[in-house]
Design a protein around this motif. Structure first.
Motif, short mmCIF file in Angstrom:
data_model
loop_
_atom_site.label_atom_id
_atom_site.label_comp_id
_atom_site.label_asym_id
_atom_site.label_seq_id
_atom_site.Cartn_x
_atom_site.Cartn_y
_atom_site.Cartn_z
N ILE A 1 0.87 -1.18 0.00
CA ILE A 1 0.00 0.00 0.00
C ILE A 1 0.90 1.23 0.00
CG2 ILE A 1 -1.69 1.34 1.30
CD1 ILE A 1 -2.86 -1.25 2.32
N HIS A 2 0.76 2.05 -1.03
CA HIS A 2 1.50 3.30 -1.14
C HIS A 2 0.56 4.45 -0.79
CE1 HIS A 2 4.88 1.41 -3.40
NE2 HIS A 2 3.92 0.61 -3.82
N PHE A 3 0.96 5.27 0.15
CA PHE A 3 0.16 6.42 0.56
C PHE A 3 0.96 7.68 0.27
CE2 PHE A 3 -1.78 9.60 3.16
CZ PHE A 3 -3.11 9.23 3.32
N ILE A 4 0.44 8.52 -0.63
CA ILE A 4 1.14 9.76 -1.00
C ILE A 4 0.55 10.93 -0.22
CG2 ILE A 4 1.74 11.33 -2.87
CD1 ILE A 4 1.37 9.00 -4.82
N ILE A 5 1.39 11.60 0.56
CA ILE A 5 0.98 12.87 1.18
C ILE A 5 1.25 13.94 0.12
CG2 ILE A 5 1.32 14.45 3.10
CD1 ILE A 5 2.54 12.15 4.68
N ASN A 6 0.22 14.27 -0.62
CA ASN A 6 0.37 15.14 -1.77
C ASN A 6 0.21 16.60 -1.33
OD1 ASN A 6 0.29 16.48 -4.21
ND2 ASN A 6 -1.09 15.02 -5.19
N GLN B 1 0.25 -1.46 -13.44
CA GLN B 1 -1.21 -1.59 -13.41
C GLN B 1 -1.76 -1.55 -11.98
OE1 GLN B 1 -2.83 -4.63 -15.99
NE2 GLN B 1 -1.01 -4.59 -17.28
N ALA B 2 -1.17 -0.70 -11.16
CA ALA B 2 -1.69 -0.53 -9.81
C ALA B 2 -2.87 0.42 -9.84
CB ALA B 2 -0.60 0.04 -8.90
N PRO B 3 -3.96 0.11 -9.14
CA PRO B 3 -5.06 1.08 -9.05
C PRO B 3 -4.62 2.28 -8.24
CG PRO B 3 -5.45 -0.79 -7.59
CD PRO B 3 -4.23 -1.12 -8.38
N ILE B 4 -5.15 3.44 -8.58
CA ILE B 4 -4.79 4.68 -7.91
C ILE B 4 -6.07 5.35 -7.42
CG2 ILE B 4 -3.71 6.94 -8.18
CD1 ILE B 4 -2.15 5.60 -10.60
N ILE B 5 -6.10 5.66 -6.14
CA ILE B 5 -7.26 6.30 -5.53
C ILE B 5 -6.85 7.70 -5.10
CG2 ILE B 5 -9.04 6.14 -3.76
CD1 ILE B 5 -8.24 3.14 -3.48
N HIS B 6 -7.35 8.71 -5.79
CA HIS B 6 -7.09 10.09 -5.42
C HIS B 6 -8.16 10.53 -4.42
CE1 HIS B 6 -4.34 10.36 -8.85
NE2 HIS B 6 -5.30 9.85 -9.60
N VAL B 7 -7.78 11.31 -3.43
CA VAL B 7 -8.76 11.69 -2.41
C VAL B 7 -8.43 13.06 -1.84
CG1 VAL B 7 -7.47 10.44 -0.62
CG2 VAL B 7 -9.91 10.92 -0.30
N LEU C 1 -10.45 0.54 1.19
CA LEU C 1 -10.56 -0.07 -0.14
C LEU C 1 -9.20 -0.58 -0.60
CD1 LEU C 1 -12.09 -0.74 -2.73
CD2 LEU C 1 -11.75 1.64 -3.47
N ALA C 2 -8.14 0.21 -0.35
CA ALA C 2 -6.78 -0.21 -0.75
C ALA C 2 -6.38 -1.49 -0.03
CB ALA C 2 -5.79 0.91 -0.44
N VAL D 1 -1.13 -0.99 -4.58
CA VAL D 1 -2.23 -0.04 -4.73
C VAL D 1 -1.77 1.29 -4.17
CG1 VAL D 1 -3.23 -0.84 -2.54
CG2 VAL D 1 -4.66 0.40 -4.17
N VAL D 2 -2.24 2.39 -4.76
CA VAL D 2 -1.79 3.72 -4.38
C VAL D 2 -2.97 4.57 -3.91
CG1 VAL D 2 -0.67 5.84 -5.19
CG2 VAL D 2 0.09 3.62 -6.06
#
Length: 941
Positions: free
Chosen positions: A373-378, A404-410, A424-425, A436-437
């Motif tokens: 699980i990749h979590f980006i502090i954007n 082909q990792a799914p990416i969830i922007h939030v 979900l991730a 998953v990102v």
């Protein structure tokens, strides 16, 4: 040649080595599209016709065609939202990222205008709708795809993975629903995150902390990973992250006591005073703990990392792989119990190549961890650099599409949405075992650090940030309007938490650590060496003759149904002769004996590198490939008790070396080796060498027994294939941190590998491995050197030469040049010169060297000879140490002289003729200036 029992792959680890031809693709996911059938006009027309026709009524062909066309266009609209709906999502809490709804998300683009928007269209169950008006359809699509969450997943080839996501996010009935108690828990976590940062800001004014301010929604989201992951089988989580928010995660996710962190802010240490070490700044440190949710306990560790922001990524993945090995959780359908979570900054995720190197491990045998699980502090900024100058793609997460990792922007101002994204991730990772990102758009309330002024470079952004309400205020107002809390609830929660922090602050003043944690768990029974010299004396590493013979049979028995290459057959025949005669053991055979004997004793052996199965120089042949069908047979996997793994790694140095370091840090009972194709390729992993191999014991109290095999030696192959940059490793040597060896004897190599596991401590071992010596007729060992009381020898004298009493010259050297010196000396019939090899350069064997020199009463000349240029190699490191040994031995000679190449900007020449000339000159200089003429005279005679 045959065997009663043998072990063909695939093994239980992962899915085994590849079976079938080498050019065949791996298990690539199906490229079929689940919308293909729905967009087939024939099928669509039939479905609409069947649904539209009234019993007994004539069918209107034109009406059916129009209805079918509407359905097809509606399905294209659905697909467009699935692919591009994220471009219309409300992601930026600051509202600075203005994105108009793309034209193809407008129903008019698909031909629906006016009355057509309210005409019923057949959808056949898509989004849970059989029939719907386009207006209603668009409303559902916007709620699903253009709210506070945006999804990128249609690049995934696997149909089941796409449907898995669609099932959880699509439809008019889909919404983010938490219970009132769940919402209060999320708000409390956000409050803890915010008030903790404010408390630090008040108590330690101007002190750098790299606060999470603006991204506090991450705290409840990470707790959701623990809670939900635990319910899905996760029993251990290994985190890696850089600075931003690290202290907040340590306190509010890892549950590191606040008093300990406050103690560190006040200049204290979390380790006992008698441990020593340099320590590191508090926002680089790691921690470990257990947390329990709903009766499920999850062990968590946050891996320490340096200012190289993404360097920790492969370390975490390697640690996870090792933990999965302990739990027998590797293989198809496994990888469920240990979860890697990597927390990234947006600029680093897009900008650091190591991120892609780590993505490259996904699904690769020997490196797969079952998804991360990749979590980006954007923060929408990197130090002072705006996104448009950081990357050329819309999102920092775009690199993840390569696997082909799914990416969830939030949107980070919506803690419920962020928490849902992480749930979900976690669900996706536990179901499919793939990366998953989660890309959380937020902001950085202060500068890069708390002493920085961000308005120098982003004045408009920071005008907005200064006026922007805190996450807790936005969310508390929302819960108040929903009737979940009253208007005073949040203020009271803040007050209670701050009071608790005050109590912890007072307690920190008397805090004192009572023990360090670096020899717990799997490290139980190991310890730091009390004395660098005595701890390394005469560790017995010889093996019994019975085991020696048994391993010989293992290494020379070819299964009857295996067709091997004819050249390999000759290699095996040569090995068989070694065991029959008891002589002529070469480097590769000695290595295999070390690996096999350790496995027989219950240790695991893991060797990885770009060509490790065969060996860069076709010397190892750890893997035998059937020439008819490419089945693979690994003889050492048949040795009982321990496991032997050899992996041809991805073409990466930085990532793979970091992975192996992480693996070795988690498992001191495995001999973990990384082999460079050529030694200087380690340059590409210099950050791992500097930040972990050389210094982590001092900085973070983390021991490690990783072995680096770096081919080194000057054979005229040019600057890139000569030097493993020995001098760089020696320059890093201090405080008994690493071991550096340049070994010339196969038996000595055997013993140093076994010594690595048989001592009660672990230190990284860097070995300059040979190239030409792999087959050199003088670089051979006898069977007796492997058996019984034999052990590693830090210094070696050559097998012929002067008697100690008649010796006038000693040439000290290390590595391949020793054999060149022996051959030249013997050819010139020089009888007053001894050649002494330093097999271990650090820790420097000063005591045995002084003892050796003291036996030569008539010594007149002491030479240090090396192949490397004067500014490279060992000279600058050993000069003063040899001088100390000469003084301790009470020799008349008190300083060594140098014999080697002159200083050079390039490690070696690329011209064979120049190489030969230089090599001849340094040998002559070492042996005496008349040596060359004497050799020529003898040849003429």
């Amino acid at each position: 040649m045959g065997s009663e029992s043998h072990d063909f792959l695939p093994e239980s680890l992962d899915s085994g080595l590849q079976l079938g031809p080498s050019w065949a693709c791996g298990d690539w996911r199906s490229m079929s599209d689940d919308l293909t059938a729905a967009l087939d006009p024939t099928q669509m027309t039939a479905a609409v016709k069947a649904a539209a026709a009234k019993p007994g009524a004539p069918v209107d062909g034109k009406a059916i065609e129009e209805a079918a066309a509407d359905s097809i266009r509606a399905m294209m609209l659905v697909r467009t939202y699935r692919v591009r709906g994220h471009l219309g999502a409300d992601l930026d809490p600051l509202g600075l990222s203005h994105q108009n709804l793309p034209a193809d998300l407008d129903p008019a683009y698909h031909g629906f205008t006016g009355a057509a928007l309210d005409r019923k269209v057949y959808l056949g169950g898509t989004l849970g709708l059989e029939w719907s008006t386009v207006r209603e359809l668009v409303d559902v699509l916007k709620r699903n795809y253009c709210g506070k969450l945006g999804y990128e997943y249609m690049h995934i080839a696997d149909v089941d993975e796409r449907r898995f996501i669609q099932d959880r996010i699509e439809g008019g009935d889909k919404s983010i629903d938490f219970t009132p108690e769940g919402k209060k828990a999320i708000l409390q976590a956000v409050i803890r995150g915010e008030q903790y940062e404010k408390f630090l800001g008040r108590k330690y004014v101007g002190t750098k902390r790299f606060g999470l301010d603006g991204g506090e929604a991450m705290i409840p989201a990470l707790e959701a990973v623990i809670k939900y992951g635990g319910s899905r089988g996760v029993r251990e989580i290994v985190y890696g992250m850089a600075h931003r928010g690290r202290l907040n995660v340590l306190a509010n996710v890892m549950a590191k006591p606040y008093r300990v962190i406050f103690h560190e802010f006040s200049g204290g240490t979390a380790n006992p005073e008698d441990v020593g070490g340099s320590g590191d700044v508090k926002y680089h440190l790691g921690s470990s703990t257990d947390r329990e949710f709903d009766g499920t306990k999850v062990h968590m560790s946050l891996t320490p990392n340096p200012s190289h922001l993404e360097t920790v990524d492969p370390i975490v993945l390697g640690k996870v792989r090792a933990q999965q090995m302990f739990r027998d959780d590797i293989g198809p359908g496994k990888h469920k119990t240990v979860l890697p979570v990597l927390i990234h900054g947006d600029a680093a995720f897009a900008g650091q190549g190591i991120v892609w190197e780590c993505f490259g491990f996904s699904g690769v045998k020997g490196y797969n961890t079952g998804g991360c699980i990749h979590f980006i502090i954007n923060n929408q900024i990197g130090f002072t650099t705006s996104p448009q100058f950081s990357r050329g793609s819309p999102y920092p997460s775009d690199v993840a599409k390569g696997i082909q990792a799914p990416i969830i922007h939030v949107n980070g101002d919506d803690p419920e949405a962020v928490t849902f994204a992480c749930k979900l991730a976690t669900d996706y990772r536990q179901t499919f075992g793939r990366d998953v990102v989660v890309d959380m758009w937020c902001y950085r309330r202060f500068g890069h650090n708390e002493g920085d002024e961000p308005s120098f470079t982003q004045p408009l952004m920071y005008q907005v940030i200064r006026a922007h309400p805190a996450v807790s205020k936005i969310y508390a107002d929302r819960l108040t309007s929903q009737g979940v809390i009253d208007k005073d609830w949040a203020a009271e929660a803040e007050m209670r938490f701050v009071q608790a922090l005050e109590q912890e602050f007072e307690a920190s003043k008397g805090y004192k650590a009572n023990q360090a944690d670096w020899f717990g768990g799997r490290w139980q029974g190991l310890h730091a060496p009390a004395d660098p010299e005595s701890a390394r004396r005469n560790v017995p590493t010889g093996i019994e003759a019975k085991l020696f013979d048994s391993l010989g049979r293992t290494l020379t028995t070819v299964p009857a149904d295996l067709t091997i290459h004819k050249t390999l057959a000759r290699v095996i025949d040569a090995k068989r002769e070694m065991f029959t005669s008891g002589a002529g053991f070469d480097w590769a055979t000695a290595e295999a004996l070390a690996f096999g004997s350790l496995a027989s004793e219950g240790f695991n052996v893991r060797l990885s590198g770009q060509d490790s199965g065969r060996g860069t120089f076709s010397q190892r042949h750890a893997v035998w490939v059937d020439q008819t069908d490419e089945r693979k047979y690994i003889p050492l996997t048949t040795v009982p008790h321990g496991k032997f793994e050899v992996h041809d790694s991805p073409l990466s140095e930085y990532g793979v070396l970091g992975f192996e370091w992480g693996y070795a840090s988690a498992d001191p009972k495995s001999l973990v080796l990384w082999e460079a194709q050529f030694g200087d390729f380690a340059n590409g992993a210099q950050i791992i060498t500097d930040q972990y191999i050389a210094s982590s014991e001092s900085k973070w109290l983390r021991a490690n027994g990783l072995v680096l095999l770096l081919p080194h030696g000057y054979e005229g192959q040019g600057p890139e294939h000569s030097s493993a940059r020995l001098e760089r490793f020696l320059q890093l040597c201090a405080q008994d941190n690493i071991q550096v060896c340049n070994i010339t004897s196969p038996a000595n190599y055997f013993h140093v590998l076994r010594r690595q596991m048989h001592r009660p401590f672990r230190k990284p071992l860097i070995i300059m491995t040979p190239k030409s010596l792999l087959r050199h007729p003088m670089a051979k060992s006898e069977a007796s050197e492997f058996i019984g009381a034999a052990h590693f020898k830090r210094i070696l004298s050559d097998r012929s030469g002067a008697d100690d009493k008649t010796t006038k010259r000693v040439i000290l050297c290390s590595g391949k040049v020793a054999y060149d010196l022996m051959e030249a000396r013997d050819a010139a019939e020089i009888t007053d010169t001894q050649i002494v090899r330093l097999e271990q350069l650090y820790p420097f064997p000063g005591e045995p060297l002084a003892l050796r020199l003291s036996r030569m009463p008539n010594l007149e000349d002491v030479v240090w000879c090396q192949e490397e240029p004067r500014n490279n190699g060992s000279w600058f490191f050993v000069e003063s140490l040899i001088e100390e040994a000469l003084i301790a031995a009470k020799c008349k000679v008190t300083r060594p002289r140098y014999a080697g190449r002159v200083a050079s900007a390039s490690p070696a020449t690329g011209l064979a003729s120049r190489h030969a000339s230089e090599q001849g000159a340094l040998i002559s200089h070492a042996l005496g200036t008349s040596v060359r003429n004497e050799i020529r005279r003898r040849k003429k005679a």
